[in-house]
Design a protein around this motif. Structure first.
Motif, short mmCIF file in Angstrom:
data_model
loop_
_atom_site.label_atom_id
_atom_site.label_comp_id
_atom_site.label_asym_id
_atom_site.label_seq_id
_atom_site.Cartn_x
_atom_site.Cartn_y
_atom_site.Cartn_z
N ASP A 98 52.71 36.30 82.44
CA ASP A 98 52.91 37.64 81.87
C ASP A 98 53.09 37.55 80.37
N ASP A 121 50.47 42.83 87.45
CA ASP A 121 51.32 43.70 88.26
C ASP A 121 51.04 43.33 89.72
N LYS A 122 51.79 42.35 90.23
CA LYS A 122 51.54 41.83 91.59
C LYS A 122 51.68 42.88 92.68
N PRO A 123 52.73 43.72 92.66
CA PRO A 123 52.86 44.70 93.75
C PRO A 123 51.65 45.63 93.88
N HIS A 124 50.93 45.86 92.78
CA HIS A 124 49.78 46.76 92.80
C HIS A 124 48.46 46.02 92.64
N ASN A 125 48.53 44.68 92.61
CA ASN A 125 47.33 43.83 92.49
C ASN A 125 46.45 44.30 91.32
N THR A 126 47.09 44.48 90.16
CA THR A 126 46.42 45.05 89.00
C THR A 126 46.72 44.22 87.75
#
Length: 155
Positions: A98, A121-126
């Motif tokens: 990051d 942004d791992k939770p949103h795979n973005t």
């Protein structure tokens, strides 16, 4: 000491040229006509993320013209925008950190740089790309972001 300063200035100018060599110029538009030296412009460059294959970013920013701009002595404004898109199958090369610097460009002879950093942004795979400028003493709050959701690629 007098001989050292021109050598340092040339060295910094060459470093700036190396950093901008990573990007390919897409095009420029003139915003202010200058009688001497190049016009003030807004330019667009494209670059690929070296750690994420399949992503291309386009950056637009102001370039100061005139005689100072012609000799690389002008300090460009902090105004910039970024748009990143998936252009093929995404392949992550190595570990993503990051805030990792993806692109940098000199905006004045010594003290100001334009930077693009990436976050995942791992939770949103973005992937999130942030463009901003910093200065040795005081940076600018002007910034822009672009997001690239990691999606399957169909050919």
């Amino acid at each position: 000491m007098r001989r050292l300063f021109p050598s340092l200035a040339l060295g910094f100018a060459l470093l700036g040229a190396v950093a901008t060599a990573q990007a390919e110029e897409v095009g420029c538009v003139s915003t202010v006509w200058k009688m001497l030296g190049p016009d003030h412009k807004i330019c667009i460059d494209a670059f690929e993320d070296p750690e994420v294959k399949g992503v291309v970013c386009h950056v637009s920013r102001a370039r100061t013209g005139g005689m100072k701009g012609a000799f690389g002595l002008a300090e460009d404004t902090s105004d910039a925008a970024i748009a990143c898109r998936q252009v093929g199958p995404i392949e992550i090369v190595g570990d993503l950190k990051d805030g990792e610097q993806v692109f940098t460009e000199r905006r004045s002879i010594l003290f100001k740089t334009l930077q693009v950093v990436r976050f995942f942004d791992k939770p949103h795979n973005t992937l999130v790309y942030l463009i901003y400028s910093d200065k040795l003493i005081e940076g600018s709050p002007k910034n822009s972001i672009s997001t690239v959701p990691i999606m399957p690629w169909r050919e």
